[in-house]
Design a protein around this motif. Structure first.
Motif, PDB file in Angstrom:
ATOM      1  N   VAL A 150       0.838  -1.205   0.000  1.00 15.12           N
ATOM      2  CA  VAL A 150       0.000   0.000   0.000  1.00 15.12           C
ATOM      3  C   VAL A 150       0.871   1.253   0.000  1.00 15.12           C
ATOM      4  O   VAL A 150       0.627   2.201  -0.761  1.00 15.12           O
ATOM      5  CB  VAL A 150      -0.960   0.003   1.214  1.00 15.12           C
ATOM      6  CG1 VAL A 150      -1.617   1.357   1.391  1.00 15.12           C
ATOM      7  CG2 VAL A 150      -2.007  -1.079   1.054  1.00 15.12           C
ATOM      8  N   LEU A 151       1.910   1.271   0.821  1.00 10.97           N
ATOM      9  CA  LEU A 151       2.767   2.454   0.893  1.00 10.97           C
ATOM     10  C   LEU A 151       3.560   2.654  -0.397  1.00 10.97           C
ATOM     11  O   LEU A 151       3.806   3.785  -0.801  1.00 10.97           O
ATOM     12  CB  LEU A 151       3.713   2.338   2.087  1.00 10.97           C
ATOM     13  CG  LEU A 151       3.034   2.311   3.461  1.00 10.97           C
ATOM     14  CD1 LEU A 151       4.062   2.134   4.561  1.00 10.97           C
ATOM     15  CD2 LEU A 151       2.205   3.555   3.682  1.00 10.97           C
ATOM     16  N   HIS A 152       3.940   1.561  -1.048  1.00 13.09           N
ATOM     17  CA  HIS A 152       4.717   1.666  -2.288  1.00 13.09           C
ATOM     18  C   HIS A 152       3.849   2.106  -3.460  1.00 13.09           C
ATOM     19  O   HIS A 152       4.251   2.953  -4.256  1.00 13.09           O
ATOM     20  CB  HIS A 152       5.389   0.327  -2.600  1.00 13.09           C
ATOM     21  CG  HIS A 152       6.174   0.332  -3.863  1.00 13.09           C
ATOM     22  ND1 HIS A 152       7.387   0.985  -3.971  1.00 13.09           N
ATOM     23  CD2 HIS A 152       5.930  -0.203  -5.080  1.00 13.09           C
ATOM     24  CE1 HIS A 152       7.849   0.842  -5.200  1.00 13.09           C
ATOM     25  NE2 HIS A 152       6.975   0.119  -5.889  1.00 13.09           N
TER      26      HIS A 152
ATOM     27  N   TRP B 176      -6.140   2.064   1.461  1.00 13.31           N
ATOM     28  CA  TRP B 176      -6.154   0.818   2.232  1.00 13.31           C
ATOM     29  C   TRP B 176      -7.297  -0.087   1.809  1.00 13.31           C
ATOM     30  O   TRP B 176      -7.145  -1.303   1.697  1.00 13.31           O
ATOM     31  CB  TRP B 176      -6.248   1.120   3.726  1.00 13.31           C
ATOM     32  CG  TRP B 176      -5.027   1.770   4.271  1.00 13.31           C
ATOM     33  CD1 TRP B 176      -4.884   3.080   4.602  1.00 13.31           C
ATOM     34  CD2 TRP B 176      -3.769   1.151   4.548  1.00 13.31           C
ATOM     35  NE1 TRP B 176      -3.616   3.311   5.061  1.00 13.31           N
ATOM     36  CE2 TRP B 176      -2.913   2.143   5.044  1.00 13.31           C
ATOM     37  CE3 TRP B 176      -3.280  -0.144   4.422  1.00 13.31           C
ATOM     38  CZ2 TRP B 176      -1.608   1.894   5.420  1.00 13.31           C
ATOM     39  CZ3 TRP B 176      -1.977  -0.403   4.799  1.00 13.31           C
ATOM     40  CH2 TRP B 176      -1.160   0.605   5.293  1.00 13.31           C
ATOM     41  N   GLU B 177      -8.454   0.497   1.565  1.00 16.19           N
ATOM     42  CA  GLU B 177      -9.636  -0.319   1.257  1.00 16.19           C
ATOM     43  C   GLU B 177      -9.542  -1.013  -0.095  1.00 16.19           C
ATOM     44  O   GLU B 177     -10.288  -1.949  -0.365  1.00 16.19           O
ATOM     45  CB  GLU B 177     -10.891   0.536   1.324  1.00 16.19           C
ATOM     46  CG  GLU B 177     -10.887   1.675   0.312  1.00 16.19           C
ATOM     47  CD  GLU B 177     -11.941   2.712   0.596  1.00 16.19           C
ATOM     48  OE1 GLU B 177     -12.574   3.171  -0.360  1.00 16.19           O
ATOM     49  OE2 GLU B 177     -12.128   3.057   1.772  1.00 16.19           O
ATOM     50  N   TYR B 178      -8.620  -0.573  -0.950  1.00 18.50           N
ATOM     51  CA  TYR B 178      -8.478  -1.178  -2.280  1.00 18.50           C
ATOM     52  C   TYR B 178      -7.345  -2.191  -2.359  1.00 18.50           C
ATOM     53  O   TYR B 178      -6.980  -2.621  -3.458  1.00 18.50           O
ATOM     54  CB  TYR B 178      -8.289  -0.099  -3.336  1.00 18.50           C
ATOM     55  CG  TYR B 178      -9.491   0.799  -3.471  1.00 18.50           C
ATOM     56  CD1 TYR B 178     -10.769   0.264  -3.622  1.00 18.50           C
ATOM     57  CD2 TYR B 178      -9.368   2.174  -3.412  1.00 18.50           C
ATOM     58  CE1 TYR B 178     -11.879   1.083  -3.722  1.00 18.50           C
ATOM     59  CE2 TYR B 178     -10.475   2.999  -3.525  1.00 18.50           C
ATOM     60  CZ  TYR B 178     -11.728   2.439  -3.680  1.00 18.50           C
ATOM     61  OH  TYR B 178     -12.822   3.246  -3.778  1.00 18.50           O
ATOM     62  N   LEU B 179      -6.789  -2.597  -1.227  1.00 16.62           N
ATOM     63  CA  LEU B 179      -5.748  -3.623  -1.234  1.00 16.62           C
ATOM     64  C   LEU B 179      -6.365  -4.943  -1.710  1.00 16.62           C
ATOM     65  O   LEU B 179      -7.307  -5.443  -1.100  1.00 16.62           O
ATOM     66  CB  LEU B 179      -5.159  -3.800   0.167  1.00 16.62           C
ATOM     67  CG  LEU B 179      -4.085  -4.877   0.318  1.00 16.62           C
ATOM     68  CD1 LEU B 179      -2.851  -4.506  -0.485  1.00 16.62           C
ATOM     69  CD2 LEU B 179      -3.727  -5.065   1.780  1.00 16.62           C
ATOM     70  N   PRO B 180      -5.875  -5.506  -2.823  1.00 16.75           N
ATOM     71  CA  PRO B 180      -6.481  -6.733  -3.352  1.00 16.75           C
ATOM     72  C   PRO B 180      -6.275  -7.917  -2.400  1.00 16.75           C
ATOM     73  O   PRO B 180      -5.154  -8.230  -2.017  1.00 16.75           O
ATOM     74  CB  PRO B 180      -5.730  -6.975  -4.661  1.00 16.75           C
ATOM     75  CG  PRO B 180      -5.040  -5.702  -4.982  1.00 16.75           C
ATOM     76  CD  PRO B 180      -4.812  -5.003  -3.685  1.00 16.75           C
TER      77      PRO B 180
END
Length: 128
Positions: free
Chosen positions: A40-42, A47-51
């Motif tokens: 996510v940081l890269h 956050w909510e779109y993290l697969p």
């Protein structure tokens, strides 16, 4: 994440105890969650779109773990450990060091403030 970096970081992470009664769902492994945080940081995604297909857990899980680790001081301790290792290996040039107020707290503020001299006869009029 490399095994070498994980071996340095893992001892700094707080241990999570499961409740004996009503233990709930088993927590995801810290290493997987850390990979999700780094992803996510890269990438800069929300956050909510993290697969979930990547196997890092949900974005909310990663965010909560990041918050908990931050409150536990994990990142500060990791920074100190890495600085100590680099210093021991003579890989740091302290002559190029910069002290910044975002890294070093200024306790008790600065010296006593001196009353400034007025440059005019009195306060300026309001323009509104």
């Amino acid at each position: 994440m490399s095994d070498e970096l994980w071996d340095r970081l893992e001892p700094l992470l707080p241990q999570r105890e499961r409740r004996f009664r009503y233990p709930g769902r088993k927590a995801l492994p810290d290493r997987d969650v850390l990979c999700g945080i780094l992803y996510v940081l890269h990438t800069g995604i929300q956050w909510e779109y993290l697969p979930k297909e990547l196997g890092f857990g949900s974005g909310m899980t990663c965010w909560r773990r990041l918050r908990d680790w931050n409150e536990a001081g994990v990142w500060q301790r990791l920074h100190e450990v890495l600085l100590a290792e680099l210093n021991a290996a003579s890989r740091l040039d302290w002559s190029r060091c910069v002290v910044d107020s975002s890294h070093v707290r200024a306790l008790k503020g600065g010296s006593t403030r001196v009353r400034r001299q007025l440059t005019g006869a009195g306060p300026a009029r309001s323009t509104t």
